[in-house]
Scaffold this active site. Structure first.
Site, PDB file in Angstrom:
ATOM      1  N   GLU A 101       0.824  -1.200   0.000  1.00 34.15           N
ATOM      2  CA  GLU A 101       0.000   0.000   0.000  1.00 34.15           C
ATOM      3  C   GLU A 101       0.855   1.245   0.000  1.00 34.15           C
ATOM      4  O   GLU A 101       1.907   1.280   0.636  1.00 34.15           O
ATOM      5  CB  GLU A 101      -0.820   0.063   1.289  1.00 34.15           C
ATOM      6  CG  GLU A 101      -1.870  -0.966   1.396  1.00 34.15           C
ATOM      7  CD  GLU A 101      -2.317  -1.058   2.834  1.00 34.15           C
ATOM      8  OE1 GLU A 101      -2.812  -0.042   3.362  1.00 34.15           O
ATOM      9  OE2 GLU A 101      -2.131  -2.128   3.422  1.00 34.15           O
ATOM     10  N   CYS A 114       2.943   8.104   2.065  1.00 37.41           N
ATOM     11  CA  CYS A 114       3.299   7.041   3.014  1.00 37.41           C
ATOM     12  C   CYS A 114       3.602   5.784   2.209  1.00 37.41           C
ATOM     13  O   CYS A 114       2.773   5.330   1.422  1.00 37.41           O
ATOM     14  CB  CYS A 114       2.126   6.806   3.974  1.00 37.41           C
ATOM     15  SG  CYS A 114       2.421   5.431   5.098  1.00 37.41           S
ATOM     16  N   CYS A 121       4.672  -8.167   7.231  1.00 33.86           N
ATOM     17  CA  CYS A 121       5.645  -7.779   8.256  1.00 33.86           C
ATOM     18  C   CYS A 121       5.740  -8.900   9.286  1.00 33.86           C
ATOM     19  O   CYS A 121       4.745  -9.542   9.615  1.00 33.86           O
ATOM     20  CB  CYS A 121       5.192  -6.494   8.950  1.00 33.86           C
ATOM     21  SG  CYS A 121       6.382  -5.889  10.173  1.00 33.86           S
ATOM     22  N   CYS A 125       3.031  -6.666  15.718  1.00 28.44           N
ATOM     23  CA  CYS A 125       2.347  -5.749  16.642  1.00 28.44           C
ATOM     24  C   CYS A 125       0.863  -6.121  16.677  1.00 28.44           C
ATOM     25  O   CYS A 125       0.259  -6.351  15.626  1.00 28.44           O
ATOM     26  CB  CYS A 125       2.512  -4.302  16.188  1.00 28.44           C
ATOM     27  SG  CYS A 125       4.236  -3.828  16.013  1.00 28.44           S
ATOM     28  N   CYS A 128      -1.954  -4.131  14.690  1.00 29.33           N
ATOM     29  CA  CYS A 128      -1.659  -3.841  13.284  1.00 29.33           C
ATOM     30  C   CYS A 128      -2.118  -4.980  12.394  1.00 29.33           C
ATOM     31  O   CYS A 128      -1.731  -6.132  12.591  1.00 29.33           O
ATOM     32  CB  CYS A 128      -0.155  -3.637  13.136  1.00 29.33           C
ATOM     33  SG  CYS A 128       0.357  -3.548  11.418  1.00 29.33           S
ATOM     34  N   CYS A 344      -2.852   0.822   9.271  1.00 30.54           N
ATOM     35  CA  CYS A 344      -1.771   0.151   8.557  1.00 30.54           C
ATOM     36  C   CYS A 344      -2.185  -1.262   8.163  1.00 30.54           C
ATOM     37  O   CYS A 344      -2.597  -2.062   8.978  1.00 30.54           O
ATOM     38  CB  CYS A 344      -0.591   0.136   9.530  1.00 30.54           C
ATOM     39  SG  CYS A 344       0.727  -0.938   9.146  1.00 30.54           S
TER      40      CYS A 344
HETATM   41  S1  SF4 Z   1       2.989  -1.708  13.107  1.00 28.25           S
HETATM   42 FE1  SF4 Z   1       2.616  -3.412  11.652  1.00 28.25          FE
HETATM   43  S2  SF4 Z   1       3.895  -2.980   9.891  1.00 28.25           S
HETATM   44 FE2  SF4 Z   1       4.654  -1.716  11.586  1.00 28.25          FE
HETATM   45  S3  SF4 Z   1       6.262  -2.973  12.589  1.00 28.25           S
HETATM   46 FE3  SF4 Z   1       4.363  -3.436  13.672  1.00 28.25          FE
HETATM   47  S4  SF4 Z   1       3.519  -5.265  12.605  1.00 28.25           S
HETATM   48 FE4  SF4 Z   1       5.075  -4.341  11.265  1.00 28.25          FE
END
Ligand code: SF4
Length: 358
Positions: A101, A114, A121, A125, A128, A344
């Site tokens: 994205e 952005c 990833c 997190c 996210c 995100c």
């Molecule tokens: S917020 Fe999402 S994209 Fe960013 S480091 Fe954490 S898991 Fe990865």
């Protein structure tokens, strides 16, 4: 097979041109044409002799990411879903379509773009949606810088004089360090895209070796740390990376980070209602940042697929006031494009049909 030129540095283009038996300075001209003039057809590079541009048409390519979907927000921002080439899965299983994205956000006198540095990833997190994808693959320097170029091209008619870039899309930039920095050097090169270092921000979940490496770079963007918690217990629960790089070690790395005279570290803090938004948490954040040249961006959580709730307006104001009273510069930021899936990773998850974890 033609040589892909997008993402190559000026030095690489000079060397490649010399390897063709052409004068190396032609490589510098192509570099300038791609990044400073945003010309992507060799025939449009008016400083090249016709015979060379014909040769390049046959032997080289400049491939901008393709736009698969565009989502327009009422606030003027545009969110792009860009499919990259297919990534073969281990064991010969069906290839996975890789998408990333990019978001274009116009505002008075500038646009902010952005961009993503990885597809998916691995950092996990809990707030996210990208994390639910896992890491699909690292992006190349060309795929990273290409997102900026494609967003600028698609909005050519309404560009403001200034461009800001934030590396805050999918992925942890410091876990794809070399490609990310190769793209950043092109963004910040006066002969490349010519952006100012103060207008390019890299956001990390707190990868300490990456922060230490970045500290030694001559050319580097501003640094933002995605903090989101005020002690290890809280941070372990929502950012498991904290078990590897706990808050005290992260704060040490931040204090050692060599800031330029104009620079402050930015700490991003997503306020999750009832999780990390208490008055005690605000006081702990103020203590962590005491004496540091830093500012805090508070980002109230957007309701979405994950099991968190937004903070109340009172909790946001209380958090902001406590930091301000302790002389920590603090700003409340609302995500742009809330009507087009602002958090995100939301687009990628919707497009690939992966359900968010409970
Ligand atoms: S917020 Fe999402 S994209 Fe960013 S480091 Fe954490 S898991 Fe990865």
């Amino acid at each position: 097979m033609s040589e892909e030129l997008l993402g190559k540095s000026q030095k690489e283009l000079r060397e490649w041109m010399a390897s063709l038996g052409e004068p190396a300075y032609r490589g510098a001209q192509v570099y300038h044409a791609i990044y400073a003039e945003r010309r992507f057809a060799f025939s449009a590079m008016t400083n090249l002799p016709a015979a060379l541009s014909e040769r390049l048409e046959r032997e080289a390519a400049i491939t901008l990411p393709r736009i698969a979907r565009k989502y327009h927000s009422a606030d003027g921002s545009v969110r792009y879903l860009l499919p990259l080439d297919e990534t073969p899965s281990p064991g010969g299983a069906a290839a996975r379509v890789t998408t990333v994205e990019t978001v274009f956000m116009p505002s008075e006198g500038r646009q902010t773009i952005c961009i993503s540095t990885q597809a998916g990833c691995a950092v996990d997190c809990k707030f996210c949606l990208t994390a639910t994808l896992g890491l699909v693959r690292n992006l190349t320097a060309g795929e990273i810088v290409g997102q900026v170029l494609v967003a600028l091209e698609d909005n050519r008619e309404r560009l403001a004089p200034r461009t800001n870039v934030v590396l805050m899309g999918q992925g942890e930039p410091l876990l794809n360090y070399d490609a990310t920095m190769a793209a950043v050097r092109i963004l910040l090169d006066p002969n490349g895209m010519g952006l100012a270092a103060r207008h390019v921000t890299l956001s990390t979940s707190g990868i300490i070796p990456g922060i230490e490496r970045l500290a030694k770079e001559k050319v580097r963007p501003k640094l933002a740390i995605s903090l989101n918690a005020s002690n290890d217990a809280e941070r372990d629960a929502i950012m498991p990376i904290n078990r590897k790089y706990p808050i005290a070690a992260l704060m040490d790395a931040c204090r050692r980070y060599p800031l330029r005279p104009w620079e402050r570290l930015t700490f991003e803090y997503v306020l999750l209602g009832g999780v990390n938004d208490s008055a005690e948490a605000a006081r702990r954040v103020a203590r962590l940042l005491a004496g540091m040249r830093a500012k805090v961006n508070l980002i109230p959580w957007n309701p979405g697929a994950l099991p968190y709730r937004p903070p109340t307006a009172e909790a946001v104001e209380q958090f902001r006031r406590i930091l301000a009273e302790k002389d920590v510069p603090v700003f409340v930021r609302y995500s742009r494009g809330q009507d087009i899936f602002a958090a995100c990773g939301q687009l990628a998850v919707i497009e690939t049909g992966i359900e968010a974890r409970a």
